[in-house]
Write a protein that holds these residues in place. Structure first.
Motif, PDB file in Angstrom:
ATOM      1  N   THR A   1      18.877 106.903 153.126  1.00 62.71           N
ATOM      2  CA  THR A   1      17.824 106.814 152.117  1.00 62.71           C
ATOM      3  C   THR A   1      17.862 107.986 151.142  1.00 62.71           C
ATOM      4  OG1 THR A   1      16.196 107.910 153.540  1.00 62.71           O
ATOM      5  CG2 THR A   1      16.251 105.499 153.577  1.00 62.71           C
ATOM      6  N   HIS A   2      18.525 109.060 151.509  1.00 68.40           N
ATOM      7  CA  HIS A   2      18.618 110.226 150.631  1.00 68.40           C
ATOM      8  C   HIS A   2      19.881 110.238 149.800  1.00 68.40           C
ATOM      9  CE1 HIS A   2      15.562 112.508 153.283  1.00 68.40           C
ATOM     10  NE2 HIS A   2      14.970 111.869 152.303  1.00 68.40           N
TER      11      HIS A   2
ATOM     12  N   ARG B   1       3.990 113.130 156.018  1.00 66.08           N
ATOM     13  CA  ARG B   1       5.451 113.191 155.806  1.00 66.08           C
ATOM     14  C   ARG B   1       6.121 111.946 156.368  1.00 66.08           C
ATOM     15  NH1 ARG B   1       4.571 118.584 157.285  1.00 66.08           N
ATOM     16  NH2 ARG B   1       5.230 118.172 159.418  1.00 66.08           N
TER      17      ARG B   1
ATOM     18  N   LEU C   1      17.635 108.219 157.572  1.00 68.82           N
ATOM     19  CA  LEU C   1      17.245 109.248 156.617  1.00 68.82           C
ATOM     20  C   LEU C   1      18.407 109.643 155.713  1.00 68.82           C
ATOM     21  CD1 LEU C   1      14.911 111.478 158.804  1.00 68.82           C
ATOM     22  CD2 LEU C   1      14.255 109.825 157.037  1.00 68.82           C
TER      23      LEU C   1
ATOM     24  N   LEU D   1       8.273 108.795 154.460  1.00 66.00           N
ATOM     25  CA  LEU D   1       9.653 108.462 154.833  1.00 66.00           C
ATOM     26  C   LEU D   1       9.752 107.132 155.578  1.00 66.00           C
ATOM     27  CD1 LEU D   1      10.771 111.998 156.037  1.00 66.00           C
ATOM     28  CD2 LEU D   1      11.479 110.838 153.935  1.00 66.00           C
TER      29      LEU D   1
END
Length: 53
Positions: free
Chosen positions: A51-52, A15, A48, A19
């Motif tokens: 990036t999402h 994971r 995060l 990421l």
């Protein structure tokens, strides 16, 4: 059947790799430990989130 610790660790590494997350170990003064942890967590959450989107 439950997963072994090794299996859970392998999944976590997969994971993290997906990421682009890297675990690091650093030395800090004991008085700075919590502040460094909070700052690192904030940086991770910010990255995060960006990036999402």
């Amino acid at each position: 059947m439950s997963k072994t610790a090794a299996e859970r660790k392998k999944e976590q590494r997969e994971r993290d790799k997906a990421l682009n997350i890297k675990q690091i170990n650093i030395r800090v003064h004991v008085d700075d430990e919590e502040a460094v942890k909070r700052h690192a967590q904030a940086l991770l959450e910010k990255r995060l989130k960006n990036t999402h989107n």
